[in-house]
Design an enzyme around this catalytic site. Structure first.
Site, PDB file in Angstrom:
ATOM      1  N   ASP A   1     -59.878 -55.521 -38.571  1.00 52.59           N
ATOM      2  CA  ASP A   1     -59.437 -54.522 -37.515  1.00 52.59           C
ATOM      3  C   ASP A   1     -59.088 -53.180 -38.095  1.00 52.59           C
ATOM      4  O   ASP A   1     -58.547 -53.067 -39.297  1.00 52.59           O
ATOM      5  CB  ASP A   1     -58.421 -54.975 -36.489  1.00 52.59           C
ATOM      6  CG  ASP A   1     -58.808 -55.994 -35.676  1.00 52.59           C
ATOM      7  OD1 ASP A   1     -60.102 -56.240 -35.467  1.00 52.59           O
ATOM      8  OD2 ASP A   1     -57.822 -56.789 -35.383  1.00 52.59           O
ATOM      9  N   LYS A   2     -59.410 -52.109 -37.310  1.00 47.24           N
ATOM     10  CA  LYS A   2     -59.270 -50.644 -37.995  1.00 47.24           C
ATOM     11  C   LYS A   2     -57.743 -50.616 -38.531  1.00 47.24           C
ATOM     12  O   LYS A   2     -57.481 -50.179 -39.432  1.00 47.24           O
ATOM     13  CB  LYS A   2     -59.382 -49.793 -36.815  1.00 47.24           C
ATOM     14  CG  LYS A   2     -58.828 -48.267 -37.194  1.00 47.24           C
ATOM     15  CD  LYS A   2     -58.916 -47.326 -35.998  1.00 47.24           C
ATOM     16  CE  LYS A   2     -58.279 -45.944 -36.327  1.00 47.24           C
ATOM     17  NZ  LYS A   2     -58.256 -45.189 -35.061  1.00 47.24           N
TER      18      LYS A   2
END
Length: 303
Positions: free
Chosen positions: A140-141
C-alpha cells in the site's frame, strides 16, 4: 508479436469462472486485463468464444492469444529510490511511506514505477503492461519496505509462481492499538470486499483464504509492536486481520481509530523481510530492511 498460450482444465479446476481460471494460470496478470482479452475474443474454449462468466469444465482446451505489449506510455522520472539489491533478473527496492507503487487513471506521475523506469530504462518485464511494468506484487501507499521488481518476463513468471504457491518469505512489522495478550496468533480467515464499504476489505465468508501469523515483539502501555508473517497475500491482509482480532494498526486511516496522539501519514506498517528462490541461480535469497525513522521514533516515545 502476440503470444499463444494453451491450457487443459483439470478435475480440480472444474467449475471456476473463465476469468478466474485464466487469472490463476497467467501469473500476476490482472483479472481486469484477462476480462478485456476475453471480451476482445482473444480466448477460445474448445475453439469457441465464451464470456468471462463461463464455468470451465474438466478437459476443456483453452487457447489464449496474449496481445503484444504496448510501448510504455508512463514517463520515466528521476526520483530517488533506495535500491537494496539489483542484478539482471530483478531489483529489490525499499519503498518509502507515502509513495504509490504504480500509476493509475488520473495519477500517472511520481510513483515507484516512474522512478524504476528511469533507473532501468527499458529493462523491465512487460507482463503487466503499460501501467505496471516489472511489478510482481504491491504494498500500500502508506506501507513502507521491500518490493521486488522483475526486469524480464522469465523472472517475472518465476517470481509470480512463488507468490501463487505461497512460498515467498514476507515478514512485516507494525504497531497496533491495545496490548496483545498472546505471544503468537494465527488468523486463518477469508478476505473479500467489504459489502458495506467498497473502499474497504473485510473478513467475509465468500472471500479468498487468507492466513497471517502474528508474533509479539514488545508490549507497551496501550500499544504492541508486532511481527506479521504472510502465508497468503490478499489486499490489506495484515490490516484486516489485525482489526479482526481487535488490534487495528496505529495510524491506519481506513481501519483504525480516527484520532491518534501521534501525527502520522498512514499506518505504521513496514515490509521488513523478503525471501525467495532466485530465478537464475535457483538458490534461496533473502533481503532485510531497517525500520524507517518515523517507526523507530514512535517506539522510542512508547518506551
Amino acid at each position: 508479436m502476440e503470444e499463444i498460450k494453451k491450457f487443459l482444465v483439470s478435475e480440480e479446476e472444474e467449475g471456476d469462472r473463465l476469468d478466474v481460471y485464466l487469472s490463476n494460470q497467467l501469473g500476476d496478470m490482472s483479472r481486469s486485463y484477462v476480462q478485456k482479452i476475453i471480451k476482445d475474443q482473444k480466448v477460445k474454449i474448445n475453439s469457441k468464444v465464451e464470456k468471462s462468466k463461463y464455468l470451465v469444465k474438466e478437459s476443456d482446451e483453452i487457447e489464449v492469444e496474449i496481445p503484444a505489449p504496448k510501448v510504455l506510455e508512463v514517463i520515466p522520472q528521476d526520483i530517488p529510490i533506495d535500491i537494496v539489491y539489483e542484478d539482471k533478473d530483478f531489483l529489490i527496492v525499499n519503498k518509502k511511506q507515502g509513495m504509490v507503487v504504480h500509476p493509475a487513471p488520473g495519477n500517472y506521475e511520481n510513483t515507484l514505477v516512474n522512478a524504476v523506469l528511469y533507473h532501468c530504462e527499458d529493462k523491465l518485464s512487460s507482463i503487466n503492461g503499460i501501467i505496471r511494468p516489472g511489478i510482481v506484487h504491491r504494498i500500500d501507499k502508506d506501507t513502507s519496505g521491500l518490493l521486488m521488481i522483475a526486469k524480464n518476463n522469465n523472472s517475472h513468471n518465476f517470481l509470480a509462481e512463488q507468490l501463487k504457491d505461497h512460498s515467498i518469505t514476507r515478514e512485516y512489522e507494525f504497531i497496533c492499538h491495545g496490548v496483545v495478550k498472546e505471544d503468537k496468533i494465527t488468523v486463518d480467515k477469508p478476505i473479500g470486499r467489504n459489502p458495506k464499504d467498497r473502499l474497504k476489505m473485510a473478513v467475509v465468508k465468500d472471500g479468498k483464504r487468507a492466513v497471517t501469523h502474528f508474533e509479539v515483539i514488545e508490549r507497551f502501555e496501550n500499544f504492541t509492536h508486532v511481527r506479521a508473517t504472510l502465508e497468503t497475500g490478499r489486499t490489506h491482509q495484515i490490516r484486516v486481520h489485525s482489526l479482526y482480532i481487535n488490534h487495528p494498526l496505529l495510524g491506519d486511516p481506513l481501519y483504525g481509530p480516527k484520532n491518534s496522539k501521534f501525527k502520522l501519514d498512514g499506518q505504521t506498517l513496514h515490509a521488513r523481510k523478503l525471501g525467495f528462490i532466485h530465478p537464475t541461480t535457483k538458490e534461496y535469497v533473502e533481503f532485510n530492511s531497517e525500520l524507517p525513522d518515523y517507526f523507530q521514533d514512535i517506539i522510542a516515545k512508547l518506551k
